[in-house]
Design an enzyme around this catalytic site. Sequence first.
Site, short mmCIF file in Angstrom:
data_model
loop_
_atom_site.label_atom_id
_atom_site.label_comp_id
_atom_site.label_asym_id
_atom_site.label_seq_id
_atom_site.Cartn_x
_atom_site.Cartn_y
_atom_site.Cartn_z
N LYS A 153 0.82 -1.21 0.00
CA LYS A 153 0.00 0.00 0.00
C LYS A 153 0.85 1.26 0.00
CE LYS A 153 -0.66 0.25 5.04
NZ LYS A 153 0.09 1.48 5.26
N THR A 154 1.98 1.25 0.71
CA THR A 154 2.84 2.43 0.73
C THR A 154 3.38 2.72 -0.66
OG1 THR A 154 3.49 1.94 3.01
CG2 THR A 154 4.86 3.49 1.79
N ASP A 210 -3.64 7.42 5.29
CA ASP A 210 -3.16 6.04 5.42
C ASP A 210 -3.73 5.44 6.71
OD1 ASP A 210 -1.77 3.73 4.95
OD2 ASP A 210 0.17 4.51 5.63
N GLU A 211 -3.86 4.13 6.74
CA GLU A 211 -4.39 3.41 7.92
C GLU A 211 -5.73 4.01 8.36
OE1 GLU A 211 -3.01 0.78 8.71
OE2 GLU A 211 -0.84 0.88 8.46
N GLN A 270 -7.51 -5.14 9.82
CA GLN A 270 -6.41 -4.80 10.73
C GLN A 270 -6.80 -3.66 11.67
OE1 GLN A 270 -2.23 -5.15 9.13
NE2 GLN A 270 -3.28 -5.01 7.17
N ARG A 289 2.16 -11.14 10.26
CA ARG A 289 3.51 -10.58 10.49
C ARG A 289 4.57 -11.57 10.01
NH1 ARG A 289 2.12 -6.28 9.78
NH2 ARG A 289 0.15 -7.31 9.36
#
Length: 765
Positions: free
Chosen positions: A31-32, A218-219, A249, A598
Site C-alpha cells: 500500500k505504501t 493512510d491506515e 487490521q 507478520r
Amino acid sequence: MDLSLLNPEQRKAAETLEGPVLILAGAGSGKTRALTYRVANLIDHGAAAWSILALTFTNKAAAEMKSRVIGLIGPEAAEEAWISTFHSTCARILRRDIEKLGYTRNYVIYDDDDQARVLKEVYKQLNIDDAFLPLREVRGKIGDAKNKMLSPDEWFARSARDRRCGLVHDIMVTYERRMKSLNALDFDDLLLKTLELLADHPPVLDMYRNRFRYVMVDEYQDTNTAQYEFVRLLTANSRNLCVVGDDDQSIYGWRGADIRNILDFEKDYPDARVIRLEQNYRSTANILDAANQVIANNEERKDKKLWTESGPGEKIRLYRAQDEHDESAWMAHRILTMKQEGIGYSRNAILYRTNAQSRVPEEMLMRSGIPYKVFGGQKFYERKEIKDILAYLRVIVNPSDDISLLRIINVPKRAIGDTTIQALSDHAAAGDMPLFSALTDMPRTLNSRARNSVSAFSMLMMQLIVMKESMEPEDFVNELIDKTGLEQQYVQENTDEARARIENIHEFRGSLHEYMESSDNPTLEGYLENVSLVTDLDRETATEGFVTLMTLHSAKGLEFDNVFIPGMEENIFPSARSVNEDHRLEEERRLMYVGMTRARKRLFLSCAYERLLFNQFQHNAPSRFLDEIPARLIEAESYRSPAAARKPAAFPLTAEGRRSASAPSATVRPTVSARPKLTLHGLALDQIPGVTKGMVPSKAREEDSPLQMLFHEGDRVMHPKFGAGTVVRVSGTGKSARAAVAFDSAGEKELALAIAPIVRLEEET
C-alpha cells in the site's frame, strides 16, 4: 516514474486521481508503494505539491512515504507536499492561528506524565481522593471525550450522571481551565483545538480547503471521530479524498479508533471508487490461507482475500504444552535449532496478547543464552534525565509552564525545598500570576537562605532565556546542560546508573544534532514540538542479533521471518473480556489476523494445558482461533521438555470438542493449589537445549544444600540484571555462602548465593 512496475490494482490506485477513492489494502500488499506513486503521479499530472496533504499515524511512516516520493520525482517537486501525521499537521496549523483560541504560539505539548501532574493539582484543588476516583481512569475518560469531540457538559449528559460522573465533569472543566492558564495542550488537544479553530473561524477553514485540493489518509481503519471530522471538513468542497486501509487490521478500538469510518466510507461517498490490493508480497501461501480462514469468521468486514505468487511454504506449527514453562522451553528450543541452521536471532519474534505473558519467555531465553529485546519498555524521552532537560527548555520557551518549572526548580539540588516551593506556588496563585513571576516577586515569608537560592535560580533562567535568542539551538542546549549542571551531577555520582544517564544525555545531544541536520529552519520550539509528537509507534524496532518480544498490538506494521504466538487459549487470546461481546471478539480476531500476517516464512502457535498468569492457575481450552484454521494447514510439534512431569490432557481442536472438554473452560484456582513444586518454576533445566546440567538458580535450592559447591572459580554465570560474568572466588558455607563475580559489563559484584538469581552457563571441563 515507471507505473509499469506496479501490479494492475496498485497502478489503478496510482492513476485514479479525482474524486473519493477507497483503497482496501490487505497486509503486505504494497500500500505504501501505491500511495507514494499516487502522490508522485498527482504532481506529474500538474497538481501543485503544496496542494497535497498525506496523513499517516507515525512519524516513521511519514518519513518513509516522503523519502519514496522524493525518490520518484526528486526533492524539488515533492518538498512542498504536506506528508505528516495527523498530530504534526494539526500542530503546524495551530502554530499559525492558535491565538484565535486564546493561546499564544509558544504553547507547549504535554505528554502523559505532564498531564498526570496537572490532574494531581486538580485533584488537590477539588479535594478528590485518588482511591475513590483513580487518576488513570479519569485521564482515559478525558481522552475518550476529546476523541469523540465531547465537551465536559456533553460528556456528562451521556454518562450515568451519578456522583462519580459529576466529579469527572468537574475535573474536566478545571483541567481545561488549568491547561489554558499554562498555555499547554495535551496530545488529544492537538486535534480538538484544530477542529475548534476550523469550525469557529470560517476564513481559516476556507484557506485550508482551498490549499489542500488532494487529501490522502493512510491506515484509515485506525481513525477516530475527531480525525474523521478533520478530514471531512477539509475535503467537503473538493471531495478529492483517498483513504487507504484494511478493516481486517482495525485493532485499536480501545484507543478510540472507529472501524465504521472505513466500513461506511461508501455510504459517506456513494460515488467512491473502490480498489482492492489483495496480492501479498510478504507471507507464504499457507500462512495467508490460514489468516484468510480465520478472518472470514468476522461479519463486520469488507470482502477481500489475500493471495501470493510465492510457494506454499511450511505448514503452521502447533505445540500443545504442559504449562507456560514447557511452552517457553519449546520456543527457545526452536529458536536455537534454527540458529544452528543459520537463521539469525533477529529473524524471530515472540508476540503475545498481554505484557504479563513476557516474563516466562524472557527467563527461558536468558537461561538458554539467547539474546532478546523487549519492545515496549520505557521510552527514551520519558527517562528522568531527558525529561529534566526538556523541562528546562520548555520553561525557557514558555515561562507560563508551571508544571515544567516545578519539575526543575530544584534539579540539580539547589536548596529550594518543598516548603519554599509551596510558598512560591501559594504566592503565585494569590497574585493570579505564573509561578515564574514569583521567582522575582517572592513572598515575604521566605527566609534569607531560601530567597538567595530562588534568586540564583531566577538569574540562571533569565540568563538562559536571553542566551536562547542569540544562539543556535544545538549550541544553546550544550550551554544549558553545562550551566545547569544537569550532566555534572551524574559525573559526581560515579555509579553505573549515573553513567547510563550520562550516555542518555549524550544521545539527547545526538537527537538534537539530527534535528538540526534534517530541518530547513531549525528552532528550539520546532525541536520541542518534534519530540512531543514522537509516539510509542515511532520507537526504534531494529533488533539486529536479538529475538524481539512484543505485544501483538505493537507488532502492527512490522514483519519477521519467524513468528511465535504463545497463549493460544480461551480467556487469554481471545481475552476473557471479549468472549461475550461480538464487537470485541471480532477485534480480537482481527488482532489474530494481524499477528499471523507478520510472519514471512514460519508461523508457530502454542497453547498450554495449565498456565500461571496474573498469579492464578488457569486451565483454559484451546483458542477458538485454532478451530478456525483448517487441519490441512497445521503440523503438530512433538517436542516435549523434561518439565512436563505429567502428560497433559488431550486438546480438542474442533469447536464441538473444545466446548465439551472445557465445561469449566476457564476454571481458575488459587495459587495454593497442589501443583508440584519443581526445580525453577517447574523446569528441569539440565535437559533444556542450550542449558547445561547444574544451571539452577540459587533461590530455588534447598536451604541445607552446600551452596558454595555449586559454583567454582572460572564458572561462567548469568544474572538477570548484570548479564554474563565469570566467578572469581567463592567463600562461606550454607546461608553465608558468597561468590564474587566479574560481570562483563557491570564490573565485579559480590553476591549471596542463597538469594542471588544467578545461573551457571556451562559445566566445568
